[in-house]
Design a protein around this motif. Sequence first.
Motif, mmCIF file in Angstrom:
data_model
loop_
_atom_site.group_PDB
_atom_site.id
_atom_site.type_symbol
_atom_site.label_atom_id
_atom_site.label_comp_id
_atom_site.label_asym_id
_atom_site.label_seq_id
_atom_site.Cartn_x
_atom_site.Cartn_y
_atom_site.Cartn_z
ATOM 1 N N THR A 57 0.848 -1.297 -0.124
ATOM 2 C CA THR A 57 0.022 -0.163 0.232
ATOM 3 C C THR A 57 0.841 1.094 0.159
ATOM 4 O O THR A 57 0.777 2.117 -0.827
ATOM 5 C CB THR A 57 -0.957 -0.154 1.002
ATOM 6 O OG1 THR A 57 -0.057 -0.422 2.385
ATOM 7 C CG2 THR A 57 -1.868 -1.031 1.233
ATOM 8 N N GLY A 58 1.850 1.387 0.899
ATOM 9 C CA GLY A 58 2.727 2.531 0.928
ATOM 10 C C GLY A 58 4.090 2.167 0.686
ATOM 11 O O GLY A 58 4.786 3.082 0.559
ATOM 12 N N SER A 66 0.613 3.431 -11.261
ATOM 13 C CA SER A 66 0.165 3.514 -9.953
ATOM 14 C C SER A 66 0.932 4.358 -9.077
ATOM 15 O O SER A 66 0.454 4.403 -7.756
ATOM 16 C CB SER A 66 0.091 1.904 -9.256
ATOM 17 O OG SER A 66 1.341 1.533 -9.159
ATOM 18 N N PHE A 67 1.598 4.878 -9.589
ATOM 19 C CA PHE A 67 2.388 5.953 -8.774
ATOM 20 C C PHE A 67 2.108 7.380 -8.913
ATOM 21 O O PHE A 67 2.820 8.195 -8.568
ATOM 22 C CB PHE A 67 3.942 5.589 -8.981
ATOM 23 C CG PHE A 67 4.421 4.340 -7.951
ATOM 24 C CD1 PHE A 67 4.718 4.385 -6.784
ATOM 25 C CD2 PHE A 67 4.638 3.185 -8.799
ATOM 26 C CE1 PHE A 67 4.947 3.135 -5.927
ATOM 27 C CE2 PHE A 67 4.755 1.890 -8.015
ATOM 28 C CZ PHE A 67 5.028 2.028 -6.659
ATOM 29 N N ARG A 73 1.613 10.646 -6.669
ATOM 30 C CA ARG A 73 1.984 10.313 -5.211
ATOM 31 C C ARG A 73 3.375 11.260 -4.976
ATOM 32 O O ARG A 73 4.358 11.560 -5.639
ATOM 33 C CB ARG A 73 2.208 8.825 -5.129
ATOM 34 C CG ARG A 73 1.022 8.077 -5.081
ATOM 35 C CD ARG A 73 1.020 6.532 -5.318
ATOM 36 N NE ARG A 73 1.007 6.378 -3.689
ATOM 37 C CZ ARG A 73 0.782 4.949 -3.175
ATOM 38 N NH1 ARG A 73 0.299 4.131 -4.139
ATOM 39 N NH2 ARG A 73 0.740 4.832 -2.148
ATOM 40 N N ASN A 74 3.460 11.118 -3.356
ATOM 41 C CA ASN A 74 4.568 11.801 -3.063
ATOM 42 C C ASN A 74 5.598 10.695 -2.752
ATOM 43 O O ASN A 74 5.485 9.833 -1.582
ATOM 44 C CB ASN A 74 3.917 12.475 -1.751
ATOM 45 C CG ASN A 74 5.278 13.349 -0.968
ATOM 46 O OD1 ASN A 74 6.314 13.210 -1.521
ATOM 47 N ND2 ASN A 74 4.949 14.335 0.078
ATOM 48 N N ILE A 75 6.587 10.343 -3.503
ATOM 49 C CA ILE A 75 7.448 9.236 -3.397
ATOM 50 C C ILE A 75 8.856 9.505 -2.894
ATOM 51 O O ILE A 75 9.453 10.400 -3.052
ATOM 52 C CB ILE A 75 7.531 8.873 -4.899
ATOM 53 C CG1 ILE A 75 6.350 8.437 -5.667
ATOM 54 C CG2 ILE A 75 8.774 7.700 -5.008
ATOM 55 C CD1 ILE A 75 6.495 8.299 -7.202
ATOM 56 N N ALA A 111 5.369 11.837 -10.527
ATOM 57 C CA ALA A 111 5.071 12.246 -9.112
ATOM 58 C C ALA A 111 4.606 13.313 -8.813
ATOM 59 O O ALA A 111 5.069 14.266 -9.636
ATOM 60 C CB ALA A 111 6.433 11.639 -8.462
ATOM 61 N N LYS A 112 3.865 13.477 -7.588
ATOM 62 C CA LYS A 112 3.675 14.796 -7.139
ATOM 63 C C LYS A 112 4.890 15.431 -6.766
ATOM 64 O O LYS A 112 5.171 16.592 -6.866
ATOM 65 C CB LYS A 112 2.534 14.618 -5.865
ATOM 66 C CG LYS A 112 1.944 15.829 -5.472
ATOM 67 C CD LYS A 112 0.994 15.559 -4.456
ATOM 68 C CE LYS A 112 0.706 16.502 -3.416
ATOM 69 N NZ LYS A 112 0.038 15.930 -2.401
ATOM 70 N N CYS A 153 5.460 11.584 2.953
ATOM 71 C CA CYS A 153 5.639 10.717 1.787
ATOM 72 C C CYS A 153 4.377 9.808 1.817
ATOM 73 O O CYS A 153 3.960 9.291 2.847
ATOM 74 C CB CYS A 153 6.915 10.086 1.369
ATOM 75 S SG CYS A 153 7.330 8.963 2.787
ATOM 76 N N ASP A 154 3.948 9.479 0.764
ATOM 77 C CA ASP A 154 2.793 8.397 0.709
ATOM 78 C C ASP A 154 3.255 7.034 -0.037
ATOM 79 O O ASP A 154 2.333 6.159 -0.251
ATOM 80 C CB ASP A 154 1.419 8.689 0.422
ATOM 81 C CG ASP A 154 1.464 9.366 -1.091
ATOM 82 O OD1 ASP A 154 2.352 8.993 -2.060
ATOM 83 O OD2 ASP A 154 0.541 10.217 -1.507
ATOM 84 N N ALA A 155 4.452 6.938 -0.561
ATOM 85 C CA ALA A 155 5.080 5.829 -1.155
ATOM 86 C C ALA A 155 6.543 5.799 -0.780
ATOM 87 O O ALA A 155 7.174 6.681 -1.120
ATOM 88 C CB ALA A 155 4.724 5.837 -2.757
#
Length: 345
Positions: A143-144, A154-155, A158-160, A180-181, A245-247
């Motif tokens: 999930t993360g 899927s990325f 996201r904040n990677i 990515a964001k 971060c979320d990933a």
Amino acid sequence: MSDAVAPVETDVVIVGAGPIGLFAVFELGLVDLKCHLVDILDRAGGQCTELYPEKPIYDIPGLPVVSGQELTDRLMEQIKPFGATFHFGEMASALEKLADGRWKLSTDAGTEIVAPVVVIAAGGGSFVPKKPPLDGIAAFEGTGVFYAVRKMESFRGRNILIAGGGDSALDWAVNLQPLAKKLTLVHHRDGFRAAQHSVNRMRELVAEGKMSFHVANVRALHGTGGALEAATLSSPDKTEWRHECDAFLPFFGLTMKLGPIADFGLNLHENLIPVDTAKFESPTPGIFAIGDINSYPGKLKLILSGFHEAALMAQAAFHICRPGEKLRFQYTTSSSSLQKKLGVA
Ligand SMILES: Cc1cc2nc3c(=O)[nH]c(=O)nc-3n(C[C@H](O)[C@H](O)[C@H](O)COP(=O)(O)OP(=O)(O)OC[C@H]3O[C@@H](n4cnc5c(N)ncnc54)[C@H](O)[C@@H]3O)c2cc1C
């Protein structure tokens, strides 16, 4: 309505897309057998591309010197005419005998492949990621926290956070940055083992303000219910800070583990599959083992041995897949029917 996808049916399913699994496609193709290959890695080449892509190999017949990557590229070119289907990023996880005598191989991604012949070309086993020793990391896996990129999409947004200094870390930092964001790379030192062009590109992106790089280690992960919210980073002078971060993608290398093949009921000896040297079939009819994964008196774990094993396996596989049909021995130099299959006649 059920979401279940019907199993794929083919002649031969090969576990492992290392050099020997790849050459097996060639030998099977010459006798008109179609293949599906499953590999946990996201690309072909096995040990050659994963462990020594740039090292020279000097004992491939006819190629005085070839790197691990180049050998893989050449094998991919050689098997192109046979249109094998690759299932990358999937672990072969179960093998079941069907009532009609065929085998069903299942993967951890839910793919099911039914075939009369299974070829295990799994080398030293599947490459599995080295996980960072962070408390509670398992709660975020899938999930993360991700150890591989199976679908780039899927990325998106996201904040990677990526950790590592090798090819995977740098390649994915550069490739995911546009989606990515926000993307941050951390490594414990300002030096990398990755290809220089990836390092240069990463530094350009940092200079352009499109991603960040910190010399830091990841100390802890934070979040609830599997949703990653932040990581604690620490610099070499032990300063710690919270990084949103979320990933999180840790790329700390791979180790080889035999994995589920140990449970396929193949009577392994010291993690190797015993085979006869006429067909390279295991004691279980229809299941063959070639390359580093097999054992027999005098076995040498060399690529050229695996190539020979693949040739003999293909002859035996033909008789299982096409019972009653005759197989004529032919040379590629002089057989117009083989040349047609290769697309050269
Ligand atoms: C540093 C180094 C140098 C070497 N130099 C030479 C040399 O000079 N000459 C030479 O002949 N040999 C050399 N070798 C050995 C050679 O690389 C191996 O003999 C060869 O890679 C074996 O090929 P393989 O296809 O059998 O297995 P591998 O290359 O190990 O490939 C097996 C593949 O199977 C996949 N796999 C395994 N289990 C599963 C599963 N359950 N599900 C999905 N996928 C799975 C793995 O991910 C892997 O990609 C060298 C090896 C190393 C490490």
